[in-house]
Design a protein around this motif. Sequence first.
Motif: not given
Length: 804
Positions: A221-242
């Motif tokens: 099962p996922l930990t609470d931290e993993q759940v938060v991290r995956f939700h954050d990842l899903l909110r990401e939009e593609p970034k420009s190259e650094i």
Amino acid sequence: MSGQIKKIDSIKGMAVYDDFQWSSSMRGAGNNISEFKKLNILYGRNYSGKTTLSRIIRALETGTISDKYGSPKFQLSFDGGSTATQSSLSNHGQIVRVFNEDFVRDNLRFIVDDERTINSFAILGEDNTKLEEEIEKHEAELGSEEEKYGLLGELLGAEEKFNGAQKDHDDKSSELEGKLRDKANQAGTGIKHNKTFGDANYNVTRIKADISTVTKDTYSPLTDEQVVRFHDLLREEPKSEILESPTFNLQYSAISSKAKELIEKKIQASDPIQELLNDAALALWVRSGRDHHQEKRDKCAFCGEDLPEDLWEKLDKHFNKESEELRQALETLLGLIERERSRAPNLLKIKNSDFYSNFTVDLDLLSEQLSTLSESYSESLDSIEEQVEKRRDDIFTPLEFEVSETVEGALNAVRESYEELRSASNQLTASLSADQSEARAALRLHEVYTFTNDIKYEDECTAIESFNMAMGEAKKAKSIVKEKVDVKREKIAVLKAQLKDESKGADRVNDYLNNFFGHQYLSLKAIEEKLGDASSGYRFEVIRNDNKAFHLSEGECSLIAFCYFMAKLEDIETKGNQPIIWIDDPISSLDANHIFFVYSLINAEIVTPEKYEDGDEIKERDRFKQLFISTHNLDFLKYLKRLPGAFNKNKSQYFIITRTNQVSKITLMPRYLKDYVTEFNFLFHQIYKCAHAQIESDENHDCYYNFGNNARKFLEAFLYYKYPNAVERDNKLARFFGDDALASSLTDRINNEFSHLEGVFERSVLPVDVPEMKTTANFILRKIQEKDPDQYSALLQSIGVENS
């Protein structure tokens, strides 16, 4: 009793049944849908559609429907929940026997064609006492489903137990299936509609596959931290190259080395002034003052005295070229140190917004490290600067260089870490879609895992498996009992086959002809086929006065056909099996006496229960499961009302088949027809309906359309009994309406023009004149009430209308 026909749900494309729907046509009290009962009586005039109904039921017996129908469609419902249609005629599991013209044509071909024989049939023979006793013994062991004893009673109990176990299993399975279905795709809360999971095709099959995954030991099962991290990842939009950060090119090592060299360098003045050597501050003051006086003043700016002429020479010898070069090198080094120190805070610009959110923690840590190291770097440079300044101010005194701990490597390490994060962020841009898909899948599985815990999925499955095991055991027990029943039935069938005697079939027909109808001169004769003939067994012939009969009258054909059908109910395949029986209009071309005898035969041989011995007891059992009788004859209908149970609302039902133009329908029989059985009441009711119809619609169109004919027939009967004296050219209408010439004239016109088309053919292509019909109907009712109020009141009561 299980297996009865409940209703004919629909009929389409069969003769006069264009699109019949039971649910809309068969409404009784309280607008409830009525159904067939154990005894069903149907009345309808000739060509109303009675035989078509019998053909539908006979299709259940023969397994085929006439190919004369183009595209017949029908459906029947049984009380056990099963149905039968034109494409599934043999799945109902009931014994059906139908008497109609098709039965006559198929079995009594001699009646249709003098050159054809009559099919023989076998009934229980004689002189088989031991076989009959053995059969009775086995039938007693077989028992009865209705009375719940013997093997059939045991089988019924086993089936009920199995059905109960199956229901428990199915209910529990359906309950769990409903939870899975709701979780998978219920609007608002289902996984299918959750944008986080992004799966618009999610369904029960998918959630079952996911449950299979999350219930394995390999799933973590996922930990609470993993759940938060995956939700954050899903909110990401593609970034420009650094872009890559500039290299630091730190000068600390070079500065430190140069400082050591200059600070520790030894030099001497050409002709040193001791006092200046002893006092560095004074030497600095003198050197500074030299720049303010040489070639600028003759007097000292401090004390005003004249400057000695050899002063500049002495000072040049003290501040010689070597010392000035060292001083200049130290000043240059100080400038380098200042520039390096100003670079320290700006070595690396870290912008968290350039990175994905999952890098924030690492970037914040690097920023903190960079700030600390930059400060340490500046402090190290300050230490070198301080030593350089000290040597510059005491140019002739070498110092021991104090080396500070360098952070140059740590700063470069920070940059390397930053570059690693930058590379990872750029790589994440390239794999963001795939990573988000993995995140969605992980979150969906986590959602399913949580769901299985919430509903205690494993407990649900355990319960279902327990019910399944119980169902399997009940099914096994039922199969064992059913096998015993099948063996017993097969044994009985074998024994009964030994009792077959086709010659007795003709005797039974003759018994009916003689005992019920008194036709000793008309009989059937069983003729045994000789060896070598194409057919085997017996054939029947119609005999009149010991000779083969030809040219039978319609009445004789009807009698023989019906007696044959009744005798065939005693054949080996039917007797004792409680068939569903449908008798279609059996009194065609018979006189009044024969009509009564047909009724008596039905009553005695079908409706009256059969007596049998059960040990020392004499018991009764029904000969049939369900009985349908249709007729066009009101006298026969009147007799049928005398059948046992005919007025038991729980056992009997009455129907009327009516035809309007080319379309027929089945409805419940009106009370007056069921109670009084007279066409006179029916015709009065049609006139009453026409007079009181509120609107012109499809429902009351037939009472307008048939009004002329109904009114003519009613008035002929009514006026005949009103004025029975025969008078030449007697105008009974005029006598009835009296002074109301308008009523008499209008009624006479409608009776003639609307009940006949001869001479007024144009009437058939014009619409029915509804106002004239209603007016005439009211004329008739009003005059009956005026002439004979008692009879009018009685007529109203006969059709269920209270006289107001």
